[in-house]
Design an enzyme around this catalytic site. Structure first.
Site, PDB file in Angstrom:
ATOM      1  N   LEU A 105       8.476 -16.192   4.179  1.00 26.86           N
ATOM      2  CA  LEU A 105       9.427 -15.649   5.143  1.00 26.86           C
ATOM      3  C   LEU A 105       8.798 -14.591   6.035  1.00 26.86           C
ATOM      4  CD1 LEU A 105      12.256 -15.486   2.492  1.00 26.86           C
ATOM      5  CD2 LEU A 105      12.189 -17.068   4.432  1.00 26.86           C
ATOM      6  N   PRO A 106       9.446 -14.275   7.168  1.00 26.33           N
ATOM      7  CA  PRO A 106       8.809 -13.400   8.166  1.00 26.33           C
ATOM      8  C   PRO A 106       8.682 -11.938   7.786  1.00 26.33           C
ATOM      9  CG  PRO A 106      10.503 -14.791   9.174  1.00 26.33           C
ATOM     10  CD  PRO A 106      10.663 -14.909   7.701  1.00 26.33           C
ATOM     11  N   THR A 138       4.189 -12.093   3.747  1.00 29.90           N
ATOM     12  CA  THR A 138       3.438 -10.847   3.891  1.00 29.90           C
ATOM     13  C   THR A 138       4.448  -9.724   4.080  1.00 29.90           C
ATOM     14  OG1 THR A 138       1.549 -11.969   4.885  1.00 29.90           O
ATOM     15  CG2 THR A 138       1.711  -9.596   5.230  1.00 29.90           C
ATOM     16  N   LYS A 220      -3.092  -8.422   0.802  1.00 33.59           N
ATOM     17  CA  LYS A 220      -2.886  -9.142   2.052  1.00 33.59           C
ATOM     18  C   LYS A 220      -2.819  -8.181   3.233  1.00 33.59           C
ATOM     19  CE  LYS A 220      -2.108 -12.334   5.049  1.00 33.59           C
ATOM     20  NZ  LYS A 220      -0.881 -13.122   5.110  1.00 33.59           N
ATOM     21  N   LYS A 295       3.349  -6.595  13.252  1.00 37.39           N
ATOM     22  CA  LYS A 295       4.181  -6.353  12.063  1.00 37.39           C
ATOM     23  C   LYS A 295       3.327  -5.966  10.863  1.00 37.39           C
ATOM     24  CE  LYS A 295       4.981  -9.149   8.936  1.00 37.39           C
ATOM     25  NZ  LYS A 295       5.228 -10.307   8.048  1.00 37.39           N
TER      26      LYS A 295
END
Length: 348
Positions: A105-106, A138, A220, A295
């Site tokens: 997911l974002p 992430t 990550k 982001k």
């Protein structure tokens, strides 16, 4: 049982994609004799069918898993149902059909909502069917740890041998869309590694165990920070070289046979006309969007502040990618900084 965090580092190298994993669990560590449980997990749920997730699902299907999917985009769900893949209206319904659920997911808020929101994976009476919950998004380590604790407080609807509670793995991926399509991601993983291993192998090539819950997410974030700084340095050097009269092709050859060699110069060159098959060769379309890099840099900045860590390069990269988005390049691949920030020229 007391919560345990493993200290070992496990590496699995076979495919091309990479996973980085971390976990927070009340379970004992698997012994080698318990690894046969992994073959029992044939029903896999997948939530999040974007550029990465859709390709990961394709590889799961190719590997023979029974996959059930969900996404807020009904068009993409229809595409998968037309391929014979089952789809469900809510994350909760996916969980009811699955022994393992993977989320891709974002953002942190999306992951939290899918897990704990109305009709989320953990919706109900604190009893869930999936034995493994794998988040490949992430997100910040703090959110991962909160969700891990929520999962550890649940019980399994059906006990699996000596498993009484579900496991959660934070398994963000590195490698990008092309690696996801090729089944070549790197996953970052933990305690339930042996049980998740066949599923991860169907989507990726390397799995690295990073320790406790949130450590996969932290790894990550650090990887993408290094990737951003590397791309900025490479782009700046190549644009400066052009200003000094050196072609990008020539300077790339120098970099790649010298100490300046890196992934951004050797595998993902930002100069249009230097390398085929990368976003710079197609007007920076596809690849890893600048808004996603922005982001991830925000996540890195927040994590650095919380840890009290000096972060000069994070701040610089953060400002550059913020400007890229403000200037209308948010959907272009992050390597477009060469053209749109450094004013670099295409290679003729």
């Amino acid at each position: 049982m007391a919560i345990r965090r493993a200290q070992a580092l496990l590496c699995l190298s076979k495919l091309k994609t990479s996973f980085v994993l971390g976990s927070y669990s009340r379970f004992h560590r698997f012994s080698s004799s318990s690894s046969h449980h992994s073959t029992q997990f044939q029903n896999v749920g997948f939530i999040g069918l974007g550029n990465m997730g859709s390709r990961m699902v394709n590889n799961l299907v190719k590997a023979g898993f029974n996959v059930t999917v969900h996404d807020i985009n009904r068009d993409v769900m229809k595409m998968f149902t037309e391929m014979g893949v089952s789809a469900r209206e809510t994350p909760y319904e996916v969980a009811q059909d699955s022994q393992v659920v993977i989320t891709m997911l974002p953002s942190s808020s999306h992951v939290m909502d899918v897990y704990t929101g109305t009709n989320g994976l953990l919706h109900g009476d604190n009893s869930i069917r999936p034995a493994l919950l794998i988040d490949s998004s992430t997100i910040d380590p703090q959110t991962t740890r909160k969700i891990s604790i929520a999962v550890s407080n649940c019980n399994l609807t059906e006990k699996i041998d000596n498993w009484e509670k579900p496991f959660m793995l934070d398994a963000p991926v590195s490698g990008g869309v092309l690696a996801a399509e090729a089944g070549a991601l790197t996953f970052m993983v933990e305690n339930a590694y042996l049980a998740a291993k066949p599923i991860l192998e169907s989507m990726g090539r390397t799995s690295i165990y990073c320790g406790g819950s949130g450590n996969g997410s932290a790894a990550k974030i650090c990887n993408n920070l290094a990737m951003a700084v590397s791309m900025l340095g490479t782009s700046e050097a190549l644009a400066l070289g052009q200003s000094l009269g050196i072609s990008a092709t020539t300077l790339t050859q120098v970099l790649n046979t010298s100490s300046g060699r890196c992934w951004s110069s050797d595998k993902y060159n930002p100069v249009p006309g230097v390398m085929e098959g990368v976003p710079s060769s197609r007007d920076y379309n596809g690849g890893f969007a600048s808004k996603l890099m922005a982001k991830d840099l925000n996540l890195a900045a927040a994590s650095a502040e919380e840890a009290g860590h000096k972060s000069a390069l994070i701040s610089t990269a953060q400002e550059i990618y913020k400007k890229m988005c403000e200037d209308g390049h948010e959907t272009k691949d992050f390597s477009c900084v060469f053209r749109h920030f450094y004013n670099g020229k295409d290679e003729v």
